[in-house]
Design a protein around this motif. Structure first.
Motif, PDB file in Angstrom:
ATOM      1  N   LYS A 131       0.861  -1.157  -0.132  1.00 43.92           N
ATOM      2  CA  LYS A 131      -0.157  -0.146  -0.040  1.00 43.92           C
ATOM      3  C   LYS A 131       0.787   1.382   0.075  1.00 43.92           C
ATOM      4  O   LYS A 131       1.730   1.354   1.075  1.00 43.92           O
ATOM      5  CB  LYS A 131      -0.883   0.039   1.272  1.00 43.92           C
ATOM      6  CG  LYS A 131      -1.949   1.050   1.182  1.00 43.92           C
ATOM      7  CD  LYS A 131      -3.042   1.063   2.233  1.00 43.92           C
ATOM      8  CE  LYS A 131      -3.988   2.130   2.462  1.00 43.92           C
ATOM      9  NZ  LYS A 131      -4.946   1.937   3.575  1.00 43.92           N
ATOM     10  N   PRO A 132       0.804   1.865  -0.890  1.00 37.94           N
ATOM     11  CA  PRO A 132       1.359   3.507  -0.845  1.00 37.94           C
ATOM     12  C   PRO A 132       0.801   4.459  -0.103  1.00 37.94           C
ATOM     13  O   PRO A 132      -0.371   4.253   0.174  1.00 37.94           O
ATOM     14  CB  PRO A 132       1.287   3.872  -2.358  1.00 37.94           C
ATOM     15  CG  PRO A 132       0.251   3.140  -2.997  1.00 37.94           C
ATOM     16  CD  PRO A 132      -0.119   1.911  -2.432  1.00 37.94           C
ATOM     17  N   SER A 133       1.711   5.423   0.117  1.00 35.54           N
ATOM     18  CA  SER A 133       0.965   6.502   0.909  1.00 35.54           C
ATOM     19  C   SER A 133       0.876   7.857   0.117  1.00 35.54           C
ATOM     20  O   SER A 133       2.165   8.244  -0.883  1.00 35.54           O
ATOM     21  CB  SER A 133       1.895   6.882   2.055  1.00 35.54           C
ATOM     22  OG  SER A 133       1.360   7.981   2.840  1.00 35.54           O
ATOM     23  N   PHE A 134      -0.124   8.763   0.084  1.00 35.04           N
ATOM     24  CA  PHE A 134      -0.105   9.942  -0.659  1.00 35.04           C
ATOM     25  C   PHE A 134       0.585  10.903   0.218  1.00 35.04           C
ATOM     26  O   PHE A 134      -0.023  11.340   1.325  1.00 35.04           O
ATOM     27  CB  PHE A 134      -1.562  10.230  -0.986  1.00 35.04           C
ATOM     28  CG  PHE A 134      -2.284   9.422  -2.248  1.00 35.04           C
ATOM     29  CD1 PHE A 134      -1.865   9.903  -3.414  1.00 35.04           C
ATOM     30  CD2 PHE A 134      -2.569   8.150  -1.913  1.00 35.04           C
ATOM     31  CE1 PHE A 134      -2.415   9.116  -4.625  1.00 35.04           C
ATOM     32  CE2 PHE A 134      -2.986   7.273  -3.041  1.00 35.04           C
ATOM     33  CZ  PHE A 134      -3.206   7.812  -4.429  1.00 35.04           C
ATOM     34  N   LEU A 135       1.391  11.771  -0.321  1.00 37.46           N
ATOM     35  CA  LEU A 135       2.104  12.706   0.493  1.00 37.46           C
ATOM     36  C   LEU A 135       2.007  13.903  -0.436  1.00 37.46           C
ATOM     37  O   LEU A 135       2.423  14.102  -1.380  1.00 37.46           O
ATOM     38  CB  LEU A 135       3.689  12.392   0.695  1.00 37.46           C
ATOM     39  CG  LEU A 135       3.706  11.262   1.684  1.00 37.46           C
ATOM     40  CD1 LEU A 135       5.124  10.874   1.757  1.00 37.46           C
ATOM     41  CD2 LEU A 135       3.159  11.589   2.915  1.00 37.46           C
TER      42      LEU A 135
END
Length: 285
Positions: free
Chosen positions: A114-118
């Motif tokens: 799961k990626p993270s939006f930053l």
């Protein structure tokens, strides 16, 4: 029209303050479904829908270009917040694709699905000059962000392309037409606001630019070391603490309450608004 920013950003509209800045959201799957002809969708059974969704997800994943880049700095910025710098000097196209404050990207840790939006906290000029992106990351238990905050200098992460159009500064230009700009941020929502302020939007040519920045207490308020520079650029900083200690003499409660106590808007039609933070704040403002 007032709108919120969060990665991925969501927007809310209001008729009271018509000139606001935002980053447009990604196209949701619900819109994709509405674009499907009705007579065809009626004949797609549940299994086919699953296959269509799987194919769509695979296409989105395949079109994402991931660049492996090392962390050059990671240190506490405030309680539960971390200042993260990622070296993208080996990827000049990625660095120069950051062209507007308010843009964001996806970050992925190897072997973590799961990626993270930053949101990118540094201004675009920083990426062009230094070959790096800076982020303000909130460590949330069980999230990719928590894993990121536990990494060390030299550890490698994966970055997507820069995403979003960023803040549409032309909507509050020229400054003489929009002399008032109100900025509201809470918690880690200050991240894209830092990029906005340090990119410059002619704040010193406007008569009233205010940043209402909310946090639980001063221990949770990032970028206090930058306030003096922000003030010198023409932005009045109004810290607002919801749970201050007894020594605090500034604004208390929530940012929207602090704004209502001050008000002082001479011309709503000549006022721009930027909102970055909790949904409740955006709805009230």
């Amino acid at each position: 029209m007032s709108l919120t920013f969060s990665p991925p950003p969501l927007s809310r509209s209001s008729s009271s303050l018509p000139h606001a800045l935002h980053t447009p959201p990604l196209l949701p799957m619900s819109i994709l479904r509405r674009l499907t002809p009705r007579h065809l969708s009626l004949h797609i059974n549940r299994n086919n829908r699953r296959r269509v969704a799987s194919v769509a997800a695979a296409v989105r994943q395949d079109t994402t270009v991931w660049s492996q880049a090392p962390l050059s700095q990671i240190e506490p910025a405030a309680e539960s917040l971390f200042h993260v710098t990622i070296d993208v000097s080996d990827f000049p196209d990625l660095a120069t694709s950051h062209t507007q404050p308010g843009q964001y990207l996806q970050l992925r840790i190897p072997d973590v699905e799961k990626p993270s939006f930053l949101a990118i906290a540094s201004p675009p000029s920083y990426a062009a000059a230094k070959g790096a992106f800076e982020f303000l990351v909130k460590s949330v238990a069980g999230s990719t962000a928590e894993l990121l905050c536990g990494l060390k200098k030299g550890d490698v992460v994966e970055l997507s392309q820069v995403m979003g159009k960023g803040f549409q500064l032309d909507r509050i230009s020229p400054p003489e037409k929009y002399p008032t700009v109100l900025i509201f941020a809470t918690g880690s929502g200050i991240s894209p606001i830092r990029s906005l302020i340090e990119s410059g939007f002619s704040a010193d040519e406007r008569s009233d630019v205010r940043l209402y920045y909310g946090a639980r207490n001063l221990r949770r308020m990032a970028y206090q070391d930058r306030f003096k520079d922000w003030e010198s650029s023409g932005v009045k900083i109004v810290p607002v603490l919801s749970q201050p200690d007894d020594s605090w003499t500034g604004e208390t409660g929530y940012v929207q309450a602090a704004f209502y106590r001050a008000k002082k808007i001479d011309s709503p039609l000549a006022t721009g608004v930027v909102l970055c933070g909790q949904k409740q704040m955006a709805e009230v403002c």
